[in-house]
Design an enzyme around this catalytic site. Sequence first.
Site, PDB file in Angstrom:
ATOM      1  N   LYS A  22       0.917  -1.044   0.191  1.00  0.00           N
ATOM      2  CA  LYS A  22       0.133   0.173  -0.076  1.00  0.00           C
ATOM      3  C   LYS A  22       1.095   1.307   0.132  1.00  0.00           C
ATOM      4  O   LYS A  22       0.501   2.312  -0.799  1.00  0.00           O
ATOM      5  CB  LYS A  22      -1.083  -0.050   1.421  1.00  0.00           C
ATOM      6  CG  LYS A  22      -1.877   1.171   1.307  1.00  0.00           C
ATOM      7  CD  LYS A  22      -2.311   1.242   2.725  1.00  0.00           C
ATOM      8  CE  LYS A  22      -1.478   2.172   3.724  1.00  0.00           C
ATOM      9  NZ  LYS A  22      -2.252   2.709   4.772  1.00  0.00           N
ATOM     10  N   ASN A  23       1.710   1.261   0.883  1.00  0.00           N
ATOM     11  CA  ASN A  23       2.846   2.560   0.781  1.00  0.00           C
ATOM     12  C   ASN A  23       3.714   2.835  -0.294  1.00  0.00           C
ATOM     13  O   ASN A  23       4.076   3.843  -0.322  1.00  0.00           O
ATOM     14  CB  ASN A  23       3.509   2.343   2.410  1.00  0.00           C
ATOM     15  CG  ASN A  23       2.804   2.671   3.511  1.00  0.00           C
ATOM     16  OD1 ASN A  23       1.536   3.044   3.450  1.00  0.00           O
ATOM     17  ND2 ASN A  23       3.279   2.118   4.649  1.00  0.00           N
ATOM     18  N   CYS A 116      -4.679   8.442  10.362  1.00  0.00           N
ATOM     19  CA  CYS A 116      -4.712   7.838  11.532  1.00  0.00           C
ATOM     20  C   CYS A 116      -4.606   8.898  12.733  1.00  0.00           C
ATOM     21  O   CYS A 116      -3.610   9.672  12.441  1.00  0.00           O
ATOM     22  CB  CYS A 116      -3.928   6.559  11.740  1.00  0.00           C
ATOM     23  SG  CYS A 116      -4.383   5.326  10.887  1.00  0.00           S
ATOM     24  N   ARG A 121       1.888  14.775  12.346  1.00  0.00           N
ATOM     25  CA  ARG A 121       2.430  14.597  11.311  1.00  0.00           C
ATOM     26  C   ARG A 121       2.229  15.707  10.300  1.00  0.00           C
ATOM     27  O   ARG A 121       1.647  15.485   9.287  1.00  0.00           O
ATOM     28  CB  ARG A 121       2.008  13.235  10.498  1.00  0.00           C
ATOM     29  CG  ARG A 121       2.228  12.035  11.569  1.00  0.00           C
ATOM     30  CD  ARG A 121       1.680  10.624  10.631  1.00  0.00           C
ATOM     31  NE  ARG A 121       0.401  10.394  10.784  1.00  0.00           N
ATOM     32  CZ  ARG A 121      -0.004   9.386  10.012  1.00  0.00           C
ATOM     33  NH1 ARG A 121       0.756   8.516   9.582  1.00  0.00           N
ATOM     34  NH2 ARG A 121      -1.295   9.356  10.029  1.00  0.00           N
ATOM     35  N   ASP A 306       5.745   1.293  11.923  1.00  0.00           N
ATOM     36  CA  ASP A 306       4.546   0.228  11.605  1.00  0.00           C
ATOM     37  C   ASP A 306       4.350  -1.108  12.169  1.00  0.00           C
ATOM     38  O   ASP A 306       3.437  -1.697  12.036  1.00  0.00           O
ATOM     39  CB  ASP A 306       4.347   0.220  10.239  1.00  0.00           C
ATOM     40  CG  ASP A 306       3.703   1.704   9.591  1.00  0.00           C
ATOM     41  OD1 ASP A 306       3.214   2.674  10.337  1.00  0.00           O
ATOM     42  OD2 ASP A 306       3.525   1.826   8.565  1.00  0.00           O
ATOM     43  N   ARG A 398      -7.934  -0.380   5.733  1.00  0.00           N
ATOM     44  CA  ARG A 398      -7.087   0.639   4.973  1.00  0.00           C
ATOM     45  C   ARG A 398      -5.515   0.070   4.579  1.00  0.00           C
ATOM     46  O   ARG A 398      -4.883   0.798   3.838  1.00  0.00           O
ATOM     47  CB  ARG A 398      -6.833   1.898   5.923  1.00  0.00           C
ATOM     48  CG  ARG A 398      -7.863   2.816   6.219  1.00  0.00           C
ATOM     49  CD  ARG A 398      -7.593   3.860   6.771  1.00  0.00           C
ATOM     50  NE  ARG A 398      -6.517   4.635   6.199  1.00  0.00           N
ATOM     51  CZ  ARG A 398      -5.553   4.993   7.025  1.00  0.00           C
ATOM     52  NH1 ARG A 398      -5.480   4.509   8.277  1.00  0.00           N
ATOM     53  NH2 ARG A 398      -4.369   5.253   6.597  1.00  0.00           N
TER      54      ARG A 398
END
Length: 421
Positions: A22-23, A116, A121, A306, A398
């Site tokens: 995903k990232n 999130c 951030r 993560d 997600r």
Amino acid sequence: MDSIRIIGGKPLEGELRVSGAKNAALPILCASLVADGQHTFRNVPDLRDIHTTAKLLRHLGAEVEVAPPLVTVNVAPVDEPEAPYELVKQMRASVLVLGPLVARYGRARVSLPGGCAIGARPIDQHLKGLEAMGAKVTLEHGYVNVVVPSGRLHGAEIRLDIPTVTGTENLMSAAVLARGRTTLVNAAREPEVEELARVLNKMGASVEGAGTNVIVIEGKESLEPVDHSIIADRIEAGTYMVAAAATGGNVFLDAITLDHLEAVAAKMRQAGVIIEREASGVRVVGKPPFIPTDVATAPHPGFPTDMQAQFMLLMCLSSGRSGVTENIFENRFMHVPELNRMGAKIEVHGRVATIDGVSGLSGAEVMATDLRASASLVVAGLVAQGTTLVRRVYHIDRGYERIEEKLAGLGATIERVKGDA
């Protein structure tokens, strides 16, 4: 609102194929905006964030077909390069359209991002870099307005205060169409940054040094659409590695690159988990209790934030005391009260969590608070005796593709419960 119900106590056994990252997919999909024409992306995970990005790209004039693992993006010029709050609020990664839009059109209006609730951030490094490249930035009514008076960004040396991943990716995507050379110093080194560089170079860009802390980009007049297959998701892989070990299982994870997970693998091995390269993937074998092991999160190639929640769960099953220090986000221990509800013994003091290992966990009703916390609670449910109900699993959707189906395929007793359970 969906929940996931798990009856724990079964070792995971078998083989699992890891989905695309995903990232990596999100910045690559956003970067497609720098080149008109049809892009084809393969090995794309079927996730909420992918569908949200598709909506955003459609708003920006692209024709997008999402049929995971295949996504096509047909990019055409737009009159109004704007990313509205209604879309950006759903996903922080939406800010990754900022660099490509400014590069293409010399202007952009993008809502400040959501995502999130794991701490501040900010995007100050993104904006600092764009200003160094000749942009004028204003913030008003919750939007970032960027205008390049000359109409086109110019190259610059940009020294990032921190190695921000999305900041590095945004500035890379902006610099590929800038006039002259751009140098990013203290750049993020994550595999997903390297993957974006590969894609940009396939488009005809000149990006060198991705994967190191200095990236050099020579701007081009124009770029071409690309056909590319996305790398495997290292965080999904790491999560299933922990799940296999924590349950005392034996699982082969196919299509992953252990080089992207060296920090995680090193700590798991230190804790007594067997991790071996095998054919096209990795075999993981675990047998609790584990050896107490301290870990501190750090930018790549350090231990990824993560994977912090998942590793903490593993240490709940250790034979002594261990510590987890969170150095990236200031509010990423929200899973701790939920794990303690299941019988864990964890105390938090600032950025440090102290874990005293226990002989086992017991099923309970728990609440997911963010994406990776969700994953740690699902793994805890696999380990626990009795039934665990993880609520608010829209977070997990997600970042994990069909997690309940994949775990069921390894022998877990797990199901998704639609609506209120």
